[in-house]
Write a protein that holds these residues in place. Sequence first.
Motif, PDB file in Angstrom:
ATOM      1  N   ASP A 243      16.729 106.758  75.915  1.00 33.00           N
ATOM      2  CA  ASP A 243      15.348 107.240  75.969  1.00 33.00           C
ATOM      3  C   ASP A 243      15.243 108.749  76.127  1.00 33.00           C
ATOM      4  N   SER A 244      16.359 109.481  76.045  1.00 33.11           N
ATOM      5  CA  SER A 244      16.274 110.933  76.193  1.00 33.11           C
ATOM      6  C   SER A 244      15.530 111.527  75.004  1.00 33.11           C
ATOM      7  N   THR A 245      14.915 112.691  75.216  1.00 32.38           N
ATOM      8  CA  THR A 245      14.083 113.316  74.186  1.00 32.38           C
ATOM      9  C   THR A 245      14.849 113.558  72.897  1.00 32.38           C
ATOM     10  N   GLU A 246      16.055 114.122  73.014  1.00 34.58           N
ATOM     11  CA  GLU A 246      16.849 114.427  71.818  1.00 34.58           C
ATOM     12  C   GLU A 246      17.182 113.165  71.029  1.00 34.58           C
ATOM     13  N   ILE A 247      17.509 112.097  71.750  1.00 35.89           N
ATOM     14  CA  ILE A 247      17.857 110.836  71.095  1.00 35.89           C
ATOM     15  C   ILE A 247      16.652 110.265  70.358  1.00 35.89           C
ATOM     16  N   LYS A 248      15.472 110.325  70.976  1.00 33.15           N
ATOM     17  CA  LYS A 248      14.271 109.797  70.328  1.00 33.15           C
ATOM     18  C   LYS A 248      13.959 110.539  69.035  1.00 33.15           C
ATOM     19  N   VAL A 249      14.067 111.854  69.068  1.00 30.97           N
ATOM     20  CA  VAL A 249      13.801 112.647  67.861  1.00 30.97           C
ATOM     21  C   VAL A 249      14.826 112.329  66.786  1.00 30.97           C
ATOM     22  N   LEU A 250      16.095 112.288  67.195  1.00 32.36           N
ATOM     23  CA  LEU A 250      17.177 112.028  66.228  1.00 32.36           C
ATOM     24  C   LEU A 250      17.016 110.657  65.580  1.00 32.36           C
ATOM     25  N   VAL A 251      16.745 109.655  66.383  1.00 35.26           N
ATOM     26  CA  VAL A 251      16.621 108.292  65.868  1.00 35.26           C
ATOM     27  C   VAL A 251      15.505 108.180  64.836  1.00 35.26           C
ATOM     28  N   SER A 252      14.382 108.798  65.100  1.00 32.37           N
ATOM     29  CA  SER A 252      13.263 108.717  64.156  1.00 32.37           C
ATOM     30  C   SER A 252      13.617 109.364  62.827  1.00 32.37           C
ATOM     31  N   LEU A 253      14.387 110.454  62.871  1.00 32.84           N
ATOM     32  CA  LEU A 253      14.792 111.128  61.637  1.00 32.84           C
ATOM     33  C   LEU A 253      15.793 110.284  60.849  1.00 32.84           C
ATOM     34  N   ILE A 254      16.730 109.666  61.560  1.00 38.16           N
ATOM     35  CA  ILE A 254      17.719 108.812  60.895  1.00 38.16           C
ATOM     36  C   ILE A 254      17.032 107.625  60.230  1.00 38.16           C
ATOM     37  N   LYS A 255      16.061 107.060  60.906  1.00 37.92           N
ATOM     38  CA  LYS A 255      15.319 105.932  60.327  1.00 37.92           C
ATOM     39  C   LYS A 255      14.620 106.349  59.036  1.00 37.92           C
ATOM     40  N   ASN A 256      14.122 107.579  58.992  1.00 37.62           N
ATOM     41  CA  ASN A 256      13.479 108.077  57.770  1.00 37.62           C
ATOM     42  C   ASN A 256      14.478 108.223  56.629  1.00 37.62           C
ATOM     43  N   PHE A 257      15.725 108.536  56.974  1.00 43.74           N
ATOM     44  CA  PHE A 257      16.775 108.687  55.957  1.00 43.74           C
ATOM     45  C   PHE A 257      17.145 107.342  55.338  1.00 43.74           C
ATOM     46  N   GLY A 258      16.961 106.255  56.092  1.00 43.47           N
ATOM     47  CA  GLY A 258      17.292 104.933  55.572  1.00 43.47           C
ATOM     48  C   GLY A 258      18.729 104.502  55.810  1.00 43.47           C
ATOM     49  N   ASN A 259      19.487 105.261  56.607  1.00 48.15           N
ATOM     50  CA  ASN A 259      20.868 104.873  56.914  1.00 48.15           C
ATOM     51  C   ASN A 259      20.896 103.715  57.905  1.00 48.15           C
ATOM     52  N   VAL A 260      21.973 102.940  57.853  1.00 43.90           N
ATOM     53  CA  VAL A 260      22.177 101.899  58.862  1.00 43.90           C
ATOM     54  C   VAL A 260      22.393 102.589  60.199  1.00 43.90           C
ATOM     55  N   LEU A 261      21.626 102.199  61.214  1.00 39.63           N
ATOM     56  CA  LEU A 261      21.719 102.806  62.535  1.00 39.63           C
ATOM     57  C   LEU A 261      22.281 101.791  63.531  1.00 39.63           C
ATOM     58  N   ILE A 262      23.399 102.155  64.120  1.00 34.34           N
ATOM     59  CA  ILE A 262      24.017 101.333  65.167  1.00 34.34           C
ATOM     60  C   ILE A 262      23.822 102.064  66.488  1.00 34.34           C
ATOM     61  N   GLY A 263      23.188 101.403  67.431  1.00 35.52           N
ATOM     62  CA  GLY A 263      22.972 102.007  68.742  1.00 35.52           C
ATOM     63  C   GLY A 263      23.971 101.457  69.746  1.00 35.52           C
ATOM     64  N   MET A 264      24.773 102.354  70.343  1.00 32.82           N
ATOM     65  CA  MET A 264      25.659 101.960  71.440  1.00 32.82           C
ATOM     66  C   MET A 264      24.925 102.333  72.720  1.00 32.82           C
ATOM     67  N   ILE A 265      24.361 101.348  73.386  1.00 35.23           N
ATOM     68  CA  ILE A 265      23.384 101.627  74.433  1.00 35.23           C
ATOM     69  C   ILE A 265      23.729 100.928  75.751  1.00 35.23           C
ATOM     70  N   GLY A 266      23.188 101.495  76.825  1.00 31.76           N
ATOM     71  CA  GLY A 266      23.342 100.893  78.142  1.00 31.76           C
ATOM     72  C   GLY A 266      22.020 100.389  78.691  1.00 31.76           C
ATOM     73  N   ASN A 267      21.010 100.343  77.824  1.00 30.89           N
ATOM     74  CA  ASN A 267      19.686  99.878  78.223  1.00 30.89           C
ATOM     75  C   ASN A 267      19.071  99.128  77.046  1.00 30.89           C
ATOM     76  N   ALA A 268      19.092  97.822  77.120  1.00 36.35           N
ATOM     77  CA  ALA A 268      18.661  96.983  76.001  1.00 36.35           C
ATOM     78  C   ALA A 268      17.168  97.057  75.728  1.00 36.35           C
ATOM     79  N   GLN A 269      16.385  97.678  76.641  1.00 37.92           N
ATOM     80  CA  GLN A 269      14.943  97.809  76.434  1.00 37.92           C
ATOM     81  C   GLN A 269      14.558  99.230  76.012  1.00 37.92           C
ATOM     82  N   SER A 270      15.520 100.051  75.735  1.00 41.35           N
ATOM     83  CA  SER A 270      15.263 101.456  75.427  1.00 41.35           C
ATOM     84  C   SER A 270      14.721 101.654  74.019  1.00 41.35           C
ATOM     85  N   TYR A 271      14.259 102.859  73.751  1.00 42.63           N
ATOM     86  CA  TYR A 271      13.765 103.231  72.419  1.00 42.63           C
ATOM     87  C   TYR A 271      14.881 103.096  71.385  1.00 42.63           C
ATOM     88  N   LEU A 272      16.081 103.569  71.737  1.00 41.75           N
ATOM     89  CA  LEU A 272      17.220 103.476  70.810  1.00 41.75           C
ATOM     90  C   LEU A 272      17.534 102.032  70.473  1.00 41.75           C
TER      91      LEU A 272
END
Length: 321
Positions: free
Chosen positions: A102-131
């Motif tokens: 949920d950090s600011t940089e991660i949220k911005v980055l994720v939204s941009l990657i989603k726009n690119f259309g690449n497969v996004l794999i999130g390695m996360i420690g919070n299953a309810q997070s934005y990532l």
Amino acid sequence: MNSSVIISSALKTIELQAQSVSGLAAFINDDFVNAVLKIAASKGRVVISGIGKSAIVAQKIVATLNSTGTPALFMHAADAIHGDLGMIQQDDVVIVISKSGDSTEIKVLVSLIKNFGNVLIGMIGNAQSYLAQQSDIILNTTVQQEACPNNLAPTTSTTAQMVMGDALAVCLMELKGFNSHDFAKFHPGGILGKKLYLRVSDLSSANEKPAVFPEANLKEVIVEMTKKRLGTAVVVSKTNTVLGIITDGDLRRMLEKGNDFTAITAKDIMSAHPKTIAGDAMATEALDTLKANNISQLVVTENELYAGIIHLHDLIREGII
């Protein structure tokens, strides 16, 4: 802090780290399988990103993937939104590592990657997070607590991330059939590389080839051993097949037995059927043979003909030992 408190703190840290690793077993699921298959099937690279300690973990995972046959590169999450996004190509799979997600940089980055259309794999420690919510595939690395006494400094969480990355890399290796020969291609330098690619002929070719015929007299044997400076001479036939070997030890034992040496020839003092090794054998195999037989040199052959000598010192010099 006295010594008992220090030891107790260290043991607690190790226990928590071990728990973070063993807890990952619950997260090796269909998502993990899908992540392995997506990366294996991709025509691009694996781009791995993170921030803070997760960025350091990302760099380690990138290094492991590259060295085991899966092309990968690191992209810092903060730098990504200032131009580094250009390194992501159409067929790349992107892994974003974050404990909170949920950090600011991660949220911005994720939204941009989603726009690119690449497969996004999130390695996360919070299953309810934005990532987690935005990722196509989730690699769960949730831990119960950090080893930090304040439960703040990333410790067990980064360990879990590292191990998950290793599990990913190993599965990809096995899926691709990546073997020790492939590994050697990417590790030509250092002792590890030498153990994987260095062959006997690479070392023996730099040595002299002391050789005498069976009828050679004692003086000729000693001159050949002295001239070639290997402390040994190989007895060969006219067709260059190996008949025996004469070492410094053989000469000393001969001197102990008598005083008349005028009629002695090479065949009288040689040790028949010496240990040999093929020139295309690995240097590590030569080391194993030397150790097993408690000897310091091996006769090298090519197509069953005498080709040279490999000495224990050659292996020491190259760092194989």
